[in-house]
Design a protein around this motif. Structure first.
Motif, PDB file in Angstrom:
ATOM      1  N   TYR A 175       0.819  -1.217   0.000  1.00 45.53           N
ATOM      2  CA  TYR A 175       0.000   0.000   0.000  1.00 45.53           C
ATOM      3  C   TYR A 175       0.856   1.271   0.000  1.00 45.53           C
ATOM      4  N   GLN A 176       0.614   2.126  -0.979  1.00 42.91           N
ATOM      5  CA  GLN A 176       1.304   3.411  -1.037  1.00 42.91           C
ATOM      6  C   GLN A 176       0.946   4.268   0.175  1.00 42.91           C
ATOM      7  N   SER A 177      -0.305   4.181   0.631  1.00 45.26           N
ATOM      8  CA  SER A 177      -0.734   4.981   1.779  1.00 45.26           C
ATOM      9  C   SER A 177       0.071   4.634   3.029  1.00 45.26           C
ATOM     10  N   VAL A 178       0.415   3.364   3.181  1.00 46.92           N
ATOM     11  CA  VAL A 178       1.221   2.932   4.329  1.00 46.92           C
ATOM     12  C   VAL A 178       2.632   3.501   4.213  1.00 46.92           C
ATOM     13  N   ARG A 179       3.199   3.436   3.021  1.00 42.94           N
ATOM     14  CA  ARG A 179       4.539   4.000   2.815  1.00 42.94           C
ATOM     15  C   ARG A 179       4.534   5.500   3.082  1.00 42.94           C
ATOM     16  N   ASP A 180       3.467   6.174   2.661  1.00 42.01           N
ATOM     17  CA  ASP A 180       3.369   7.622   2.881  1.00 42.01           C
ATOM     18  C   ASP A 180       3.342   7.954   4.371  1.00 42.01           C
ATOM     19  N   ILE A 181       2.598   7.173   5.146  1.00 40.63           N
ATOM     20  CA  ILE A 181       2.502   7.425   6.590  1.00 40.63           C
ATOM     21  C   ILE A 181       3.847   7.198   7.266  1.00 40.63           C
ATOM     22  N   PHE A 182       4.541   6.140   6.894  1.00 41.84           N
ATOM     23  CA  PHE A 182       5.873   5.898   7.458  1.00 41.84           C
ATOM     24  C   PHE A 182       6.838   7.020   7.068  1.00 41.84           C
ATOM     25  N   ASN A 183       6.745   7.484   5.830  1.00 42.63           N
ATOM     26  CA  ASN A 183       7.633   8.564   5.381  1.00 42.63           C
ATOM     27  C   ASN A 183       7.357   9.856   6.147  1.00 42.63           C
ATOM     28  N   ARG A 184       6.082  10.148   6.382  1.00 50.09           N
ATOM     29  CA  ARG A 184       5.736  11.356   7.146  1.00 50.09           C
ATOM     30  C   ARG A 184       6.300  11.281   8.561  1.00 50.09           C
ATOM     31  N   SER A 239       8.862   9.523   9.556  1.00 50.39           N
ATOM     32  CA  SER A 239      10.328   9.583   9.481  1.00 50.39           C
ATOM     33  C   SER A 239      10.815  11.016   9.347  1.00 50.39           C
ATOM     34  N   GLU A 240      10.080  11.820   8.594  1.00 51.50           N
ATOM     35  CA  GLU A 240      10.449  13.227   8.434  1.00 51.50           C
ATOM     36  C   GLU A 240      10.313  13.989   9.745  1.00 51.50           C
ATOM     37  N   VAL A 241       9.301  13.642  10.530  1.00 48.32           N
ATOM     38  CA  VAL A 241       9.061  14.339  11.797  1.00 48.32           C
ATOM     39  C   VAL A 241      10.194  14.095  12.783  1.00 48.32           C
ATOM     40  N   ILE A 242      10.657  12.845  12.899  1.00 45.87           N
ATOM     41  CA  ILE A 242      11.667  12.520  13.918  1.00 45.87           C
ATOM     42  C   ILE A 242      13.066  12.356  13.336  1.00 45.87           C
ATOM     43  N   ASP A 243      13.184  12.522  12.010  1.00 40.32           N
ATOM     44  CA  ASP A 243      14.476  12.407  11.332  1.00 40.32           C
ATOM     45  C   ASP A 243      15.120  11.038  11.557  1.00 40.32           C
ATOM     46  N   LYS A 244      14.282  10.002  11.552  1.00 44.34           N
ATOM     47  CA  LYS A 244      14.739   8.614  11.635  1.00 44.34           C
ATOM     48  C   LYS A 244      13.847   7.781  10.730  1.00 44.34           C
ATOM     49  N   ASP A 245      14.398   6.735  10.140  1.00 45.66           N
ATOM     50  CA  ASP A 245      13.636   5.865   9.250  1.00 45.66           C
ATOM     51  C   ASP A 245      12.794   4.906  10.100  1.00 45.66           C
ATOM     52  N   VAL A 246      11.516   5.221  10.265  1.00 43.57           N
ATOM     53  CA  VAL A 246      10.655   4.435  11.150  1.00 43.57           C
ATOM     54  C   VAL A 246      10.412   3.034  10.591  1.00 43.57           C
ATOM     55  N   TYR A 247      10.306   2.915   9.267  1.00 48.00           N
ATOM     56  CA  TYR A 247      10.105   1.583   8.694  1.00 48.00           C
ATOM     57  C   TYR A 247      11.309   0.689   8.978  1.00 48.00           C
ATOM     58  N   ILE A 258       5.578   0.861  16.822  1.00 50.23           N
ATOM     59  CA  ILE A 258       4.245   0.292  17.038  1.00 50.23           C
ATOM     60  C   ILE A 258       3.162   1.301  16.686  1.00 50.23           C
ATOM     61  N   MET A 259       3.296   2.532  17.198  1.00 53.85           N
ATOM     62  CA  MET A 259       2.232   3.503  16.968  1.00 53.85           C
ATOM     63  C   MET A 259       2.073   3.845  15.496  1.00 53.85           C
ATOM     64  N   VAL A 260       3.177   4.090  14.800  1.00 56.74           N
ATOM     65  CA  VAL A 260       3.087   4.454  13.386  1.00 56.74           C
ATOM     66  C   VAL A 260       2.494   3.302  12.577  1.00 56.74           C
ATOM     67  N   LEU A 261       2.892   2.074  12.890  1.00 58.59           N
ATOM     68  CA  LEU A 261       2.330   0.927  12.174  1.00 58.59           C
ATOM     69  C   LEU A 261       0.833   0.802  12.436  1.00 58.59           C
ATOM     70  N   LEU A 298      -6.159  13.715  17.904  1.00 57.34           N
ATOM     71  CA  LEU A 298      -4.765  14.140  17.973  1.00 57.34           C
ATOM     72  C   LEU A 298      -4.173  14.142  16.573  1.00 57.34           C
ATOM     73  N   ASN A 299      -3.524  15.231  16.215  1.00 59.51           N
ATOM     74  CA  ASN A 299      -2.871  15.364  14.913  1.00 59.51           C
ATOM     75  C   ASN A 299      -1.731  14.353  14.777  1.00 59.51           C
ATOM     76  N   PHE A 300      -1.560  13.786  13.576  1.00 57.60           N
ATOM     77  CA  PHE A 300      -0.553  12.744  13.351  1.00 57.60           C
ATOM     78  C   PHE A 300       0.853  13.217  13.703  1.00 57.60           C
ATOM     79  N   GLU A 301       1.257  14.355  13.181  1.00 58.38           N
ATOM     80  CA  GLU A 301       2.610  14.844  13.453  1.00 58.38           C
ATOM     81  C   GLU A 301       2.828  15.086  14.941  1.00 58.38           C
ATOM     82  N   ASP A 302       1.817  15.614  15.619  1.00 58.75           N
ATOM     83  CA  ASP A 302       1.930  15.827  17.066  1.00 58.75           C
ATOM     84  C   ASP A 302       2.069  14.498  17.803  1.00 58.75           C
TER      85      ASP A 302
END
Length: 309
Positions: free
Chosen positions: A26-35, A37-45, A64-67, A103-107
């Motif tokens: 799913y592209q949507s899943v990749r997009d959420i992980f990428n978002r 990763s950008e917030v915390i500057d670490k590759d969450v996937y 766990i939470m991002v997944l 709660l906002n995703f980035e927050d």
């Protein structure tokens, strides 16, 4: 219309490779992980694919939470009826608040990164332990916890998960004393050394975390979301900070949450996230309950269709 509840698991549900099939499909899943990763500057996937990183609280919680949020994005589009009820176990409560749009995703990502870091720091992994004390009453467990605690090493009820699963946590010494000293009464078993989560050992971590949590913005609560601290739904968004601000040091009232949901005549439960811990708890309590675990994607043999299960 079906009454559907989404359940989000907590720490200890993680495993190496979790979410891989969703990420690839799913592209949507990749997009959420990428978002995230950008917030915390670490590759969450990458965190979710690394066994050693997942053993550390600061990485396990964000993974766990991002997944959970990424899989929920798939689930809500796959099922026919809207999901109106949300409950998460410990770190899963942050996924519940995010997926219910309180709660906002980035927050949420920022909060959980800090939460995992301070809990890992003050948890002192290796110095603490957790144990399953079975089906004894809370009052009896708490009495025995007091009996086997002292001013330096103490143990207390951490998670009331079900009638058959009561988890205590504390210093390794106190947990060992409790398990050995009540062997004939509880038949308790040490299950891990993650940390003394949801006990007063987390007071300093909670204090540090609340310096960030107090600035978080919680939006109007349009869905029914449960608090771990009370085991009941939040009345409105104004309750979130006061209760979430105590969650780290209070017993997780998961049994009370499930009892409340059963009274609301839920037609279908979805465990959304890694593993099937919450599914198993529900099934042990009531084998007839309609609960599905959205942990992996299985390809239905001979059809070519994909199904979450």
């Amino acid at each position: 219309m079906k009454r559907i509840a989404a359940l989000f698991p907590g720490q200890a549900s993680q495993y190496k490779g979790m979410g891989r099939d969703f990420y690839l499909q799913y592209q949507s899943v990749r997009d959420i992980f990428n978002r995230a990763s950008e917030v915390i500057d670490k590759d969450v996937y990458s965190i979710c694919q690394d066994e050693k990183m997942l053993q550390r609280t600061e990485y396990a919680q964000i993974g766990i939470m991002v997944l959970c949020i990424a899989i929920f994005d798939v689930v809500k589009r796959e099922i026919e009826s809207p999901i109106q009820f949300f409950a998460g176990h410990s770190i899963g409560e942050y996924a519940a608040l995010t997926c219910s749009e309180c709660l906002n995703f980035e927050d949420a990502v920022k909060l959980v990164q800090i939460r995992g870091t301070v809990m890992g720091k003050f948890g002192g992994e290796g110095k603490f332990a957790m144990a399953n004390m079975g089906s004894a009453s809370n009052d009896v467990i708490m009495e025995e916890c007091i009996r086997f605690s002292d001013d330096i090493d103490f143990v207390s009820l951490s998670c009331d998960n079900s009638k058959e699963q009561k988890i205590v946590a504390g210093s390794s010494k106190a947990v060992k004393r409790l398990v050995e000293g009540t062997e004939d009464l509880f038949h308790g078993k040490v299950i891990n050394n993650l940390g003394a989560f949801h006990t007063n050992y987390m007071l300093e971590a909670q204090k540090e975390f609340n310096e960030t949590l107090c600035h978080a913005k919680f939006h109007e609560m349009k869905k029914v979301v449960f608090s771990n601290v009370t085991g009941r739904p939040y009345f409105d968004e104004t309750q979130v900070y006061p209760l979430l601000g105590r969650q780290m040091v209070k017993t997780v009232k998961w049994r009370q949450t499930m009892d409340y949901l059963k009274k609301m005549n839920i037609d279908e439960y979805w465990e959304v996230g890694p593993g099937c811990v919450l599914t198993n708890i529900l099934k042990r309590e009531d084998p007839s309950i309609n609960v599905k675990s959205a942990d992996k994607i299985l390809k239905m043999e001979g059809t070519g269709n994909e199904k979450i299960c």
